[in-house]
Design an enzyme around this catalytic site. Structure first.
Site, PDB file in Angstrom:
ATOM      1  N   LYS A 290       0.838  -1.189   0.000  1.00 29.04           N
ATOM      2  CA  LYS A 290       0.000   0.000   0.000  1.00 29.04           C
ATOM      3  C   LYS A 290       0.879   1.248   0.000  1.00 29.04           C
ATOM      4  O   LYS A 290       1.867   1.325   0.720  1.00 29.04           O
ATOM      5  CB  LYS A 290      -0.909   0.009   1.230  1.00 29.04           C
ATOM      6  CG  LYS A 290      -2.303  -0.528   0.968  1.00 29.04           C
ATOM      7  CD  LYS A 290      -3.253  -0.173   2.087  1.00 29.04           C
ATOM      8  CE  LYS A 290      -4.691  -0.392   1.661  1.00 29.04           C
ATOM      9  NZ  LYS A 290      -5.655   0.032   2.689  1.00 29.04           N
ATOM     10  N   GLU A 374     -19.491  -6.776   9.497  1.00 30.10           N
ATOM     11  CA  GLU A 374     -20.440  -6.060  10.349  1.00 30.10           C
ATOM     12  C   GLU A 374     -21.504  -6.974  10.945  1.00 30.10           C
ATOM     13  O   GLU A 374     -21.923  -6.780  12.100  1.00 30.10           O
ATOM     14  CB  GLU A 374     -21.107  -4.935   9.548  1.00 30.10           C
ATOM     15  CG  GLU A 374     -20.184  -3.798   9.177  1.00 30.10           C
ATOM     16  CD  GLU A 374     -19.338  -4.063   7.948  1.00 30.10           C
ATOM     17  OE1 GLU A 374     -18.471  -3.231   7.623  1.00 30.10           O
ATOM     18  OE2 GLU A 374     -19.552  -5.118   7.297  1.00 30.10           O
ATOM     19  N   ARG A 402     -25.852  -3.505   6.710  1.00 28.10           N
ATOM     20  CA  ARG A 402     -25.621  -4.925   6.481  1.00 28.10           C
ATOM     21  C   ARG A 402     -26.097  -5.775   7.657  1.00 28.10           C
ATOM     22  O   ARG A 402     -26.094  -7.002   7.550  1.00 28.10           O
ATOM     23  CB  ARG A 402     -24.120  -5.159   6.270  1.00 28.10           C
ATOM     24  CG  ARG A 402     -23.541  -4.348   5.121  1.00 28.10           C
ATOM     25  CD  ARG A 402     -22.081  -4.628   4.898  1.00 28.10           C
ATOM     26  NE  ARG A 402     -21.828  -4.798   3.474  1.00 28.10           N
ATOM     27  CZ  ARG A 402     -20.730  -5.348   2.976  1.00 28.10           C
ATOM     28  NH1 ARG A 402     -19.787  -5.784   3.761  1.00 28.10           N
ATOM     29  NH2 ARG A 402     -20.588  -5.487   1.677  1.00 28.10           N
TER      30      ARG A 402
END
Length: 643
Positions: A290, A374, A402
């Site tokens: 990253k 979640e 969700r």
């Protein structure tokens, strides 16, 4: 400091109008192209904000994918799609790229309305494998050819939906290509057994080195090489069994290739060309870094995951002195946890974003990062509550969508005592339709045994939090992505269940308007608003005062339960009522309260909220203007109600 590896950005990019334009570039030109892509991404994100580290990490991978595959005939599906900037630049959007995340400009995610190369409007995690498999199945039924590739990060792989997709893909045994972009991070550092498993896989490079050497030797054998490939395939599978522990992807029915250097474009092309010839599901495991190519992002990929405008020269991010709601919550939970050891905190790969990073350092044994999961976070909280702890679950409004079933079945039906801190509620700038926090009130208002509160300031947030922790049951507290407003004495009023905060307009009196003059004004209006839209409502009230009108504010500390008797007694003192909420109007708080008012003979009312549609990206002011919820719109409804 970032050093540009070419004389200026855009030399090659300005000539690229589709992926076809990069297929004949030399390796030297591809290196320059990668440098231009990084430079352009850094320049635009430095000005507009956006997802930086993840995009810098997939530059070579994106080039390789578009050189090997033929988009849009071959469909490339980006999971979450926050890493799609290079993809946008290679698919004809270079000229518009500087409008990224701006109103009427390019989205920060893939968007079907922008390009035929964007197959889905994405923004949430762990969906790519399921979407790609469905698309592939439809194409086969339609007898359409073309490959389907799902690009998913190791962080997104922690989501249960990703495994559901993998399981089904292995069962169907269709030619799905899953590119696993392994950078050891999602937004925060990855946690859990999946991350550790992938780390073990990345240590099996000795097998891959041997494999590619064998492949090169076979490819050089004239005539016989093609036939030897089939023979040697079984040998390599046997060798893999000797050198590697059991491979999850193989067990699920996939061929596994990797780990590969995600920044070696030529090597990636070589492997992807071979993968393209396969006729069974395959996982291509790619290891990337990253922030690649920009040292501040490499050193702090968490900070530069999603970042506001920053100084390109040294990576300095613009900071503000004002306290945000997220920061206020961080202080509140840390202070309270020092007094109550039963308080535990849960997040879904968003410790920094939700303000829990400080808590995780102070109380590591009481902090749980469940990964991008979640649904599991909510049910896990139910288990903690059953064990006598007080779980505080911190999730953005858009991601809490969700977990509707888990909230009903595993929290409220069980009578669990859990507190849900709903950050980024209401209008969310820049990230667009997939991230607007406008559905939570309508989604959760009808759930039994769930109380819903809205906070208007840092002090009010503290009072709401302490009340929720101490009272028992399931409580949801929602607050916006904003700086906390200046405190008023009314914000410190103790919490009374079902009641809000009344702020007389005298708190907003302009110097040249006396209180005596105010009290003589006719047709007084009561503005009832959620805490998240208080700044706009307050400014609208001030604007009304300047036009010789009168309006008081009633802030909904409680959306549910609601003290109807107290409210009706108050409301009957006014000529009319304007309900304003930072959520969908249909099924929302304003619609419900308006019905109560009508049942009690109060008919001069107006209901303001987001319309039943999706809202794109832009600043907070621009999003609210789209929804007719800006200061001017609220002012007009107040004046209309006062006539």
């Amino acid at each position: 400091m970032f050093k540009n590896r070419c004389e200026r950005s855009g030399i090659l990019l300005s000539e690229i109008h589709s992926p076809k334009d990069i297929k004949n570039l030399s390796q030297k030109e591809l290196s320059q192209l990668a440098a231009e892509l990084r430079r352009t991404i850094i320049e635009v994100v430095g000005k507009n904000g956006g997802h930086l580290a993840s995009n810098l990490g997939v530059v070579e991978l994106t080039i390789a994918l578009h050189r090997v595959f033929d988009s849009p005939k071959d469909a490339i599906i980006w999971d979450v799609s926050h890493q799609c900037y290079a993809h946008k630049l290679l698919t004809g959007r270079y000229a518009d790229f500087r409008t990224l995340r701006q109103k009427s400009g390019l989205s920060g995610f893939t968007n079907q309305s922008e390009s035929e190369h964007d197959f889905f409007t994405n923004g949430h995690s762990s969906t790519s494998i399921s979407s790609a498999l469905g698309l592939l199945a439809a194409r086969e039924l339609n007898e359409d050819d073309g490959k389907v590739i799902a690009v998913i990060g190791d962080g997104a792989l922690t989501g249960g939906m990703a495994f559901e997709g993998l399981s089904h893909a292995g069962q169907l045994s269709k030619n799905l290509i899953v590119v696993l972009n392994d950078n050891q991070m999602s937004i925060d550092h990855n946690t859990g057994s999946v991350s550790r498993y992938l780390s073990r896989l990345t240590m099996t490079a000795q097998y891959q080195t041997f494999r590619y050497r064998v492949d090169k030797i076979i490819d050089r054998i004239p005539y016989l090489g093609r036939y030897l490939e089939k023979f040697i395939f079984r040998f390599k599978r046997s060798l893999k069994g000797l050198l590697l522990t059991n491979n999850l992807f193989v067990d699920l029915g996939f061929e596994y290739v990797g780990p590969l250097d995600g920044h070696n474009e030529a090597s990636l092309e070589t492997v992807l060309k071979k993968v393209r010839r396969l006729h069974r599901p395959v996982v291509v495991h790619v290891v990337t870094k990253k922030g690649k190519g920009y040292s501040p992002a490499e050193d702090d990929p968490e900070l530069f995951h999603g970042v506001g405008p920053f100084q390109i020269s040294d990576g300095t991010v613009e900071k503000f002195d004002t306290l945000s709601f997220t920061e206020a919550f961080s202080n509140i939970i840390c202070d309270y946890a020092a007094k109550n050891s039963d308080v535990v905190a849960i997040t879904a790969a968003m410790a920094k974003g939700t303000g829990l990073s400080h808590f995780s350092r102070l109380y590591p044994e009481r902090f749980f990062d469940v990964g991008i999961a979640e649904e599991h976070a909510v049910t896990f909280a139910g288990g903690l509550a059953r064990g006598g702890k007080i779980p505080v679950v911190c999730i953005y409004s858009t991601f809490l969508q969700r977990s509707v079933d888990q909230m009903i079945h595993d929290i409220t039906l069980q009578g669990a005592h859990a507190v849900f801190m709903v950050d980024r509620a209401g209008a969310v700038p820049a990230d667009g339709a997939t991230h607007q926090g406008i559905f939570d009130i309508a989604l959760f208002r009808t759930v039994p045994n769930l109380e819903i509160m809205t906070a208007v300031s840092a002090e009010d947030l503290r009072l709401c939090f302490e009340w929720a922790v101490e009272k028992g049951g399931a409580v949801m507290i929602r607050y916006p992505k904003l700086s906390c407003p200046t405190e008023l004495p009314q914000f410190s009023v103790p919490v009374e269940r079902g009641r809000g905060i009344l702020i007389p307009c005298s708190e907003f009196v302009i110097e040249n308007i006396s209180e005596a003059e105010l009290s003589s004004r006719k047709n007084k209006v009561l503005v009832v608003c959620t805490g998240g839209i208080y700044p706009e409502a307050q400014k609208a009230v001030r604007a009304v005062l300047l036009e010789d009108g009168y309006a008081d504010l009633y802030i909904l500390r409680f959306i549910k339960p609601f003290d109807e008797e107290h409210f009706i007694a108050l409301a009957k003192e006014y000529h009319g009522i304007v309900f304003v909420e930072d959520g969908i109007a249909s099924g929302g708080a304003g619609e419900y309260l308006n019905q109560i008012a009508l049942q009690n003979g109060i008919t001069n009312t107006r209901v303001m909220g987001f319309e039943d549609k999706f809202y794109g990206h832009g600043s907070r002011e621009e999003v609210l203007a789209q929804a007719h919820l800006c200061v001017g719109d609220i002012k007009e409804r107040i004046l209309e109600c006062a006539r």
